[in-house]
Write a protein that holds these residues in place. Structure first.
Motif, PDB file in Angstrom:
ATOM      1  N   ALA A   1      40.194  39.339  49.774  1.00  0.00           N
ATOM      2  CA  ALA A   1      40.676  40.493  48.813  1.00  0.00           C
ATOM      3  C   ALA A   1      40.776  40.001  47.297  1.00  0.00           C
ATOM      4  O   ALA A   1      40.424  40.731  46.522  1.00  0.00           O
TER       5      ALA A   1
ATOM      6  N   CYS B   1      35.183  32.983  42.539  1.00  0.00           N
ATOM      7  CA  CYS B   1      35.715  34.036  43.550  1.00  0.00           C
ATOM      8  C   CYS B   1      35.152  34.113  44.592  1.00  0.00           C
ATOM      9  O   CYS B   1      35.828  34.208  45.998  1.00  0.00           O
TER      10      CYS B   1
ATOM     11  N   VAL C   1      43.737  47.143  38.160  1.00  0.00           N
ATOM     12  CA  VAL C   1      43.698  46.139  39.074  1.00  0.00           C
ATOM     13  C   VAL C   1      44.316  46.214  40.323  1.00  0.00           C
ATOM     14  O   VAL C   1      44.035  45.719  41.553  1.00  0.00           O
TER      15      VAL C   1
ATOM     16  N   ILE D   1      42.474  48.544  42.728  1.00  0.00           N
ATOM     17  CA  ILE D   1      41.294  47.740  43.036  1.00  0.00           C
ATOM     18  C   ILE D   1      41.647  46.629  44.143  1.00  0.00           C
ATOM     19  O   ILE D   1      41.113  46.679  45.356  1.00  0.00           O
ATOM     20  N   PHE D   2      42.897  46.063  43.869  1.00  0.00           N
ATOM     21  CA  PHE D   2      43.344  45.157  44.953  1.00  0.00           C
ATOM     22  C   PHE D   2      43.704  45.845  46.260  1.00  0.00           C
ATOM     23  O   PHE D   2      43.314  45.404  47.368  1.00  0.00           O
TER      24      PHE D   2
ATOM     25  N   TYR E   1      36.648  43.507  38.962  1.00  0.00           N
ATOM     26  CA  TYR E   1      37.542  44.135  37.647  1.00  0.00           C
ATOM     27  C   TYR E   1      36.527  43.677  36.499  1.00  0.00           C
ATOM     28  O   TYR E   1      36.320  44.118  35.477  1.00  0.00           O
TER      29      TYR E   1
ATOM     30  N   MET F   1      40.558  46.713  48.034  1.00  0.00           N
ATOM     31  CA  MET F   1      40.068  45.409  48.607  1.00  0.00           C
ATOM     32  C   MET F   1      40.934  44.712  49.851  1.00  0.00           C
ATOM     33  O   MET F   1      40.260  44.362  50.698  1.00  0.00           O
TER      34      MET F   1
ATOM     35  N   THR G   1      38.746  41.018  43.955  1.00  0.00           N
ATOM     36  CA  THR G   1      39.238  41.996  43.119  1.00  0.00           C
ATOM     37  C   THR G   1      39.114  41.741  41.544  1.00  0.00           C
ATOM     38  O   THR G   1      38.690  42.321  40.689  1.00  0.00           O
TER      39      THR G   1
END
Length: 165
Positions: free
Chosen positions: A148, A19, A104, A107-108, A156, A111, A152
């Motif tokens: 991003a 990531c 998710v 969160i995305f 998560y 982000m 993410t």
């Protein structure tokens, strides 16, 4: 059913470096490498059968890779998504339990806003001189979505490790 803490804890040490690498390469080169996407997929393929709750769950999670890849190809074809972004999203999809899709997505979204704001602020300031060769500084309206996407998936998995099923 959420991703279990057990599974997330096993995935985290292998997935987090990928990531971070994806975020960095997208900032520096405006590219998410095939190598990073392949490593992310291989981590799931190798660890998944051992850490998920049954082989059927593993296969359904793996099917999400194909579904998201097909959607990503379509989005890339209409110019809504970069090819690397689509491939990363597909490789990340098996890690996300379907019931957590809304979490998710939230969160995305957070982000994306944070990454876009931070990127644009740094790009407009002298801080960009800390990394003068990064292609994302001169990419016009294009945005390194890996900035991003990587966080993410990382967040998560961290939340799943803390909270679990």
């Amino acid at each position: 059913m959420a991703l279990s803490s057990f599974a997330a804890l096993w995935f985290l040490p292998f997935v987090l470096p990928v990531c971070f690498y994806v975020s960095w390469t997208d900032l520096a080169y405006m590219k998410i490498t095939n190598k990073a996407v392949t490593v992310l997929a291989v981590i799931f393929v190798v660890l998944g059968p051992f850490v998920l709750d049954g082989f059927t769950v593993y296969l359904w999670q793996l099917a999400q890779l194909v579904i998201v890849l097909l959607a990503g190809i379509a989005l890339n074809a209409v110019g809504a998504f970069g090819a690397g972004d689509a491939k990363f999203a597909a490789a990340a999809a098996p890690y996300v339990v379907l019931q957590d899709a809304i979490v998710v997505a939230v969160i995305f979204a957070v982000m994306m806003v944070a990454a876009l704001a931070a990127h644009r602020l740094v790009r407009a300031s002298r801080l960009r001189n800390l990394a003068p060769g990064w292609k994302s500084w001169d990419a016009g309206n294009k945005f390194p979505m890996g900035l991003a996407l990587g966080p993410t998936l990382a967040l998560y998995l961290c939340l799943a490790a803390l909270n679990g099923a």
